[in-house]
Motif scaffolding. Sequence first.
Motif, short mmCIF file in Angstrom:
data_model
loop_
_atom_site.label_atom_id
_atom_site.label_comp_id
_atom_site.label_asym_id
_atom_site.label_seq_id
_atom_site.Cartn_x
_atom_site.Cartn_y
_atom_site.Cartn_z
N CYS A 89 -5.88 -2.61 -2.94
CA CYS A 89 -7.34 -2.66 -2.85
C CYS A 89 -7.80 -3.04 -1.44
O CYS A 89 -8.75 -2.44 -0.91
CB CYS A 89 -7.91 -3.65 -3.86
SG CYS A 89 -7.80 -3.08 -5.55
N SER B 270 -5.35 4.97 -7.10
CA SER B 270 -6.18 3.82 -7.47
C SER B 270 -6.21 3.63 -8.98
O SER B 270 -6.06 2.51 -9.48
CB SER B 270 -7.62 4.00 -6.97
OG SER B 270 -7.65 4.04 -5.58
N ALA C 114 -7.28 9.23 -2.72
CA ALA C 114 -6.94 7.89 -3.18
C ALA C 114 -7.34 7.64 -4.63
O ALA C 114 -6.99 6.60 -5.20
CB ALA C 114 -7.59 6.85 -2.28
N TYR D 113 -1.50 -4.87 -6.60
CA TYR D 113 -2.85 -4.37 -6.88
C TYR D 113 -3.84 -4.78 -5.79
O TYR D 113 -4.56 -3.95 -5.25
CB TYR D 113 -3.33 -4.88 -8.24
CG TYR D 113 -4.77 -4.51 -8.52
CD1 TYR D 113 -5.10 -3.21 -8.90
CD2 TYR D 113 -5.79 -5.43 -8.36
CE1 TYR D 113 -6.40 -2.86 -9.13
CE2 TYR D 113 -7.10 -5.09 -8.59
CZ TYR D 113 -7.41 -3.79 -8.97
OH TYR D 113 -8.70 -3.45 -9.18
N TYR E 58 0.84 -1.19 0.00
CA TYR E 58 0.00 0.00 0.00
C TYR E 58 0.88 1.25 0.00
O TYR E 58 0.65 2.18 -0.76
CB TYR E 58 -0.93 -0.01 1.23
CG TYR E 58 -1.81 1.20 1.30
CD1 TYR E 58 -2.95 1.29 0.52
CD2 TYR E 58 -1.50 2.27 2.14
CE1 TYR E 58 -3.77 2.40 0.58
CE2 TYR E 58 -2.30 3.38 2.20
CZ TYR E 58 -3.44 3.45 1.42
OH TYR E 58 -4.24 4.55 1.48
N THR F 219 -4.35 0.51 -11.07
CA THR F 219 -5.23 -0.27 -11.94
C THR F 219 -4.71 -0.29 -13.36
O THR F 219 -4.68 -1.34 -14.01
CB THR F 219 -6.66 0.29 -11.90
OG1 THR F 219 -7.12 0.26 -10.55
CG2 THR F 219 -7.59 -0.52 -12.76
N ASN G 96 -7.12 -0.11 0.95
CA ASN G 96 -8.00 0.98 0.57
C ASN G 96 -9.42 0.70 1.07
O ASN G 96 -10.07 1.58 1.64
CB ASN G 96 -7.98 1.14 -0.95
CG ASN G 96 -8.47 2.48 -1.40
OD1 ASN G 96 -8.35 3.47 -0.70
ND2 ASN G 96 -9.04 2.52 -2.58
#
Length: 129
Positions: free
Chosen positions: A28, A72, A68, A24, A4, A76, A31
């Motif tokens: 997620c 993000s 974020a 990834y 993170y 992605t 988050n």
Amino acid sequence: MNWYLKVIKENFANFEGRARRTEYWMFCLFNCLIVFGLAILAGVFAAMDIQALSLLFMGCYMVYALLALIPSLAVTVRRLHDTGKSGWMLLIGLIPFIGSIWLLVLYATEGDQGDNQYGPDPKSLPDPA
């Protein structure tokens, strides 16, 4: 937590290169934990009729969601690059139901082995953990 922080510190707005599945999905996970935690706290204080704290946590939730957004999108796009797809494939998610399922499949798919047009294989690079 290391993954993170890597996304936030090193690759905040980096839309180039590739991101492993671990990077990834860990981003997620953390988050979601932060977003759900703030939302739950806001809801609990709203149910207890403590409006000041409820508004505080809802404000924190909104600020975090905005902060974020760029990381993000960046992680992605880099995840899609790892599977050999363009970052513009993210727009396929606009197709109801089918688009979201297809993106989920791409996010869970193992990345291309070896170099691809988006950069070197992140599995061959040193592990930040």
